[in-house]
Design an enzyme around this catalytic site. Sequence first.
Site: not given
Ligand code: BDP
Length: 702
Positions: A171, A291, A295, A328, A340, A369, A397, A546
Site C-alpha cells: 500500500e 488501525k 477509514e 494509531r 477532519r 494525512d 505517497e 474525500w
Molecule cells: C493514508 C493512505 C492509506 C493508509 C492510511 C493510513 O492513503 O492508504 O491506509 O493513510 O495511514 O495516507 O492508515
Amino acid sequence: MNCKKLISFCFLVFTTICSYADDGYRLWLKYDLIKDAGKREAYARSAQFIAVSGNSPVLKAASDELKNGLQGLLGKSVPVLANAGNRTGGIILAVTNTGLPTLNAEGYQIKSQSNNIVISGKTESAVLYGAFALLRQLQTLQPMANLALTSSPKVRYRMLNHWDNPNATIERGYAGESLWKWYELPERLDPRYRDYARANASLGINATVVNNVNASSRFLTTEYLHKVAALAGVFRQYGIRVYLSIYFPAPKTIGGLKTADPLDPEVRKWWADKTKEIYSLIPDFGGFLVKANSEGEPGPQDYGRNHADGANMLAEALKPYDGIVLWRAFVYKADPKADRFKAALEEFGDLDGKFDKKVIVQVKNGPIDFQPREPFSPLFGKMPKTPLAVEFQITQEYLGFATHMVYEAPLFKECLESDTYAKGKGTTVAKVVDGSAFGYELTAMAGVANTGSDRNWTGHPMAQANWYAFGRLAWDHTLSSEAIANEWVTMTLTTEPKAVKPITDMMLKSRDIYVNYNTPMGLSRPWTGVHFAPEPWQNRSPRPDWTAVYYHRADSVGIGFDRTAKGSDALSQYAPAVQQQWNNPETCPLPYLLWFHHVAWTKKLSTGRSLWDELCTHFYTGADSVIWMQKQWNQVKNEIDPETYTNVAARLQTQHKEAIWWRDAWVLYLQEYARQPIPASYKKPDRTLDDVKKLVDVYLMR
Ligand code: BDP
C-alpha cells in the site's frame, strides 16, 4: 607481471568495475576503497585487528560488518581475534557495564584507549551500533585518532512500518513489490532479509512491523506466524524485533467467535492464547500495531467500546511478555459538518490516562494525512499521561512517488522542532515524543517504509536518503537535516567535496520546491484516489472529506479553510501561544496561512503581493526551481556513478514535466474563481483546464 602485482591489478579492476556499475543495492553501506592512500594507511594503522570476546550472533554481526567494511574501505583483510591480549593498534568490541554512566542500554562509546579503539556498550546491540558508527567515521573520512564518541538513542522503539500485503503488493509503495516473499517463507530465506537488517541496524532501527496497517488476519494464522518467525530469526541478529499489524476482528475471522468485542471474556482469551502462541514461536516478538475504527477498518467502537478498551485488551494479552501495543490515532468520520483536522483529539483527548502502561498511541505528524506541509498534530502536548509516538511517512505517497526528489529530513525536523507550548515555551514535539516533557516511560518513532523489491530498494535512488534520515533522526532528533544529508551523500554517492555540496544543497531545498508547485501556502490535497497529481476540481465522492474542494474551499472571494473561532475552531485545540502565532491572518506565517484562514484573492500579503499573485509566484517558482535542481545535478556528473547519474537525471526530467503539469492544474483551476490574470512575469500555461483534467483522467483510467 609477478603474482603480487597481478593480484593488485585484479583488485584495481574489480574495484573499478564495482564503482562504475552501481545499482544502488548496497545503499549507504558501500564500503568502496578510500581513494586517498595516505588516509587509508592512517586508518589501517588503527585497524590491524578486531577483537571480540564471545560468539553471540549480535556480536558476530558486529565483527562481520567491521571486517567486511574495513576490507572494502582499506583494501585489506583484518583478522578477527577472540581477544586482543597484549596487542595494540586494533579495534576491541566490549559489552560492559563499567565506565559508561551516561549511556542508556543501547548507547555506545567509541574511545581511543591504550593504542586501541574500544567500542563499548551495555548490551550487544549497543556494540553493534557502535561498530556501524565507527564505519561511518571512516566512510565520511573523519579522523580515527583520539576518538571519544558517545551516543545514546533518544527514543526506545525506532520502528519501520511496512504497509505490505500478503499478496506482495505494498500500500502506497513505489519501489516494486514487498521485500517479504511469503510464499517462499519460512523455508527459504532471501539473502536480502539480512541486508535489510544490516541497513536498519546501521541507523539504530530496532523494530519492524512487517505488514500493512490495513491488516489481513492471515498474519495471525499459525501458518503465517511461522513465516514471520523466520524473518524474526534473521532480524534478531541485528537487534531488530518483529511486530505485527492486526485485524481487530481476527477472533471472528480466524477464531470462529461470534464477536470481537474487547470486553468479551472469550475474545480476551482468544487474544491471550494467540499471543502465547506468537511468543512460543517468536520469543522476542515486539507487539501489535493497530488501525481500528479508521477509514472503514473495524474496531472497538463497533461494539460501543472506545479505543482504550481495545488497546487495553491487547495489552492484557501481552502482559506476561516484553511486548507493547501501538494504537494509531489516525481517525476521522464522514461527518459533513465536522473538520477532519479536529477528529483525533476529539476521539482521544478524553482517553488520556485511560490506556494501559504497555500502550503507546501512534500519531501522524500532522492532523490530516502526511501532506507535503502540515502543522503538527494538536495531540502532541495534549496527552501528558499517554505515551505518544510520532508516525512519519517515508514512502512518498503525497510527495511525488518515486519520480520526485524530495529529501524529507526538513519535513520531519519541522514537526519535531514545532513548539507545542504544552509545558511552556520549548516543549517541542520532539520532547513530547522522547519522553522528556512528560516523563513517558515508553517512547517511539515510526516511519512508513519506502522499501520494495526494486534492486535499489527505494525506486528513486535519492529516496534512500529518506530511509536514512528517518533512522538517524529516530536515533537522535537533534541531528540537523544538513548533517544527515552530508553523511548520506558522502557514504552513498561521492566523497568529492565539490560534489557533496551541490547535492546537499539541492536535497535541502527540495521539499520547499515540491511544496511550492504542489501545495503552497497551506494548501493540502489528501482526497481519495492515487494521491499523485493534484485534482483541485474533484468534488464528488461518497464522503465530503474525500473531495478536494473540502480542503481548499476556493470560492469567488478567496481560498483556504477557516479554522479560527469563526470557522471550524480547530485552532482552539492548540495551546494559547500556538493559537496566537496562527490565529491572525495578518501575522500567520505564509506557509501555514491557508491551513487556518480563508483569505481573499485580492488581500495584500506581507510580501507586498496579493494572495493570487503570491500563489502564482509559488507555483511558478516551484516548477522553475526543478530546472535549478537539474543544473545542480548536471554539475556533479563526473563525480557520480554513471548509472546513478543517468537514473536521477531522467527522474528529474519527469519531475520537471510533472511540476509544470501540477502548477497548471492549480493555477488554471483557481483562476476560474480568482478571475485574475497570471502575473505578467510568468508565461501563461500553454494548455487549458480541460487539457489538464484529461491528463489526470489518463492516469486514473483502467
Ligand atoms: C493514508 C493512505 C492509506 C493508509 C492510511 C493510513 O492513503 O492508504 O491506509 O493513510 O495511514 O495516507 O492508515
